[in-house]
Design an enzyme around this catalytic site. Structure first.
Site, PDB file in Angstrom:
ATOM      1  N   SER A  35       0.810  -1.217   0.000  1.00  0.00           N
ATOM      2  CA  SER A  35       0.000   0.000   0.000  1.00  0.00           C
ATOM      3  C   SER A  35       0.846   1.271   0.000  1.00  0.00           C
ATOM      4  O   SER A  35       0.308   2.355  -0.236  1.00  0.00           O
ATOM      5  CB  SER A  35      -0.925  -0.007   1.221  1.00  0.00           C
ATOM      6  OG  SER A  35      -0.157  -0.121   2.408  1.00  0.00           O
ATOM      7  N   ASP A  85      10.409  -0.513  -3.046  1.00  0.00           N
ATOM      8  CA  ASP A  85       9.469  -1.431  -2.385  1.00  0.00           C
ATOM      9  C   ASP A  85       9.209  -0.958  -0.960  1.00  0.00           C
ATOM     10  O   ASP A  85       9.983  -0.166  -0.403  1.00  0.00           O
ATOM     11  CB  ASP A  85      10.062  -2.852  -2.376  1.00  0.00           C
ATOM     12  CG  ASP A  85       8.994  -3.933  -2.264  1.00  0.00           C
ATOM     13  OD1 ASP A  85       7.829  -3.612  -1.937  1.00  0.00           O
ATOM     14  OD2 ASP A  85       9.336  -5.108  -2.504  1.00  0.00           O
ATOM     15  N   GLU A 107      10.040 -10.250  -4.386  1.00  0.00           N
ATOM     16  CA  GLU A 107      10.587  -8.943  -3.987  1.00  0.00           C
ATOM     17  C   GLU A 107      12.097  -9.027  -3.758  1.00  0.00           C
ATOM     18  O   GLU A 107      12.835  -8.114  -4.135  1.00  0.00           O
ATOM     19  CB  GLU A 107       9.886  -8.456  -2.714  1.00  0.00           C
ATOM     20  CG  GLU A 107       8.439  -8.061  -2.955  1.00  0.00           C
ATOM     21  CD  GLU A 107       7.681  -7.746  -1.693  1.00  0.00           C
ATOM     22  OE1 GLU A 107       6.679  -7.024  -1.773  1.00  0.00           O
ATOM     23  OE2 GLU A 107       8.070  -8.223  -0.612  1.00  0.00           O
TER      24      GLU A 107
HETATM   25  C1  5RP Z   1       4.735  -7.434   0.574  1.00  0.00           C
HETATM   26  C2  5RP Z   1       5.686  -6.568   1.313  1.00  0.00           C
HETATM   27  C3  5RP Z   1       5.308  -5.127   1.437  1.00  0.00           C
HETATM   28  O1  5RP Z   1       6.274  -4.360   0.816  1.00  0.00           O
HETATM   29  C4  5RP Z   1       5.212  -4.792   2.888  1.00  0.00           C
HETATM   30  O2  5RP Z   1       4.266  -5.654   3.478  1.00  0.00           O
HETATM   31  C5  5RP Z   1       4.813  -3.344   3.125  1.00  0.00           C
HETATM   32  O3  5RP Z   1       3.495  -3.147   2.697  1.00  0.00           O
HETATM   33  P1  5RP Z   1       2.703  -1.820   3.032  1.00  0.00           P
HETATM   34  O4  5RP Z   1       3.412  -0.705   2.316  1.00  0.00           O
HETATM   35  O5  5RP Z   1       1.316  -2.105   2.524  1.00  0.00           O
HETATM   36  O6  5RP Z   1       2.728  -1.637   4.526  1.00  0.00           O
HETATM   37  O7  5RP Z   1       6.722  -6.970   1.763  1.00  0.00           O
HETATM   38  O8  5RP Z   1       5.176  -8.751   0.533  1.00  0.00           O
END
Ligand code: 5RP
Length: 228
Positions: A35, A85, A107
């Site tokens: 998100s 990311d 990732e």
């Molecule tokens: C998905 C991840 C995301 O990058 C992580 O969970 C962060 O997500 P958000 O920005 O929604 O908090 O590792 O596998």
């Protein structure tokens, strides 16, 4: 679970959009999942740059495609100029926990293809020590109980399965170790367990900087050995 901060959604947007400013024409770009990085992807869609991207999940591929970004598989690019990311935890050395979205295997592959790996978070993700969130693991469907017992033997007090499968058709579980004294040691131990496809510990040596949005605006932490 970390406590949500006030205006967390606005913070995610700020961090996500700021990270997009690191992307320039002609770059090969890795797009993360979640998100926060969703806002980076949205900004890239708006910027109209001449870039080629690879996505770390089906969800991101669909989003980026809907915004007109050119998406190809990692093998078509071989290497990336930059990957951006999110993260679930960031410690002071910039070690990360990732994988709440179950996408950490792709990732990690994409982050390690990139010359520059930039992480976007709101400040609720900053922790003194990794661990409170749990450590996501992608596990083969073949023998999950065998794997769980090996993880418990390493010191996890709980291994909690998630419903459903990853984009790679594997199981996802969360291992709870409590505070992780040495993420590099645990990362090596988890990597040595057959049946774990990938763990969600990302060591700081892959991270260039973390873009952090909070109540006082956006700031960045660059990995110590890379200078300010
Ligand atoms: C998905 C991840 C995301 O990058 C992580 O969970 C962060 O997500 P958000 O920005 O929604 O908090 O590792 O596998």
């Amino acid at each position: 679970m970390l406590a949500p901060m006030p205006n967390q959604d606005a913070a995610k947007e700020e961090a996500g959009r700021q990270a997009a400013t690191y992307v320039e024409d002609d770059m090969r770009v890795g797009l993360g999942t979640g998100s926060t990085v969703r806002w980076t992807i949205t900004a890239l869609g708006e910027m109209g740059l001449d870039i080629v991207c690879t996505a770390t999940s089906v969800q991101t591929e669909v989003l980026a495609g809907s915004l007109g970004l050119h998406i190809v598989g990692p093998d078509e690019l071989g290497a990336l100029d930059i990957a951006i990311d999110g993260a679930d935890e960031v410690d002071p050395q910039l070690n990360l926990t990732k994988g709440a979205g179950g996408a950490h295997t792709r990732e990690k592959l994409v982050a390690e293809m990139a010359a520059r790996f930039i992480v976007v978070v709101d400040e609720s993700k900053l922790v003194p020590q990794l661990g409170p969130f749990g450590t996501p693991l992608e596990v083969l469907t073949f023998a999950p109980a065998v794997v769980a017992n090996r993880v418990l033997a390493l010191g996890a007090h709980e291994v909690v399965p998630r419903p459903g499968l990853s984009d790679n058709d594997n199981l996802l579980v969360d291992a709870r170790f409590g505070p992780i004294a040495d993420p590099a040691v645990l990362a090596a131990q988890l990597a040595a367990i057959p049946g774990i496809v990938e763990h969600g510990l990302f060591l700081a040596d892959t991270v260039e900087r973390v873009v952090i949005a909070g109540t006082d605006g956006v700031r960045e932490i660059v990995r110590a050995d890379l200078g300010p």
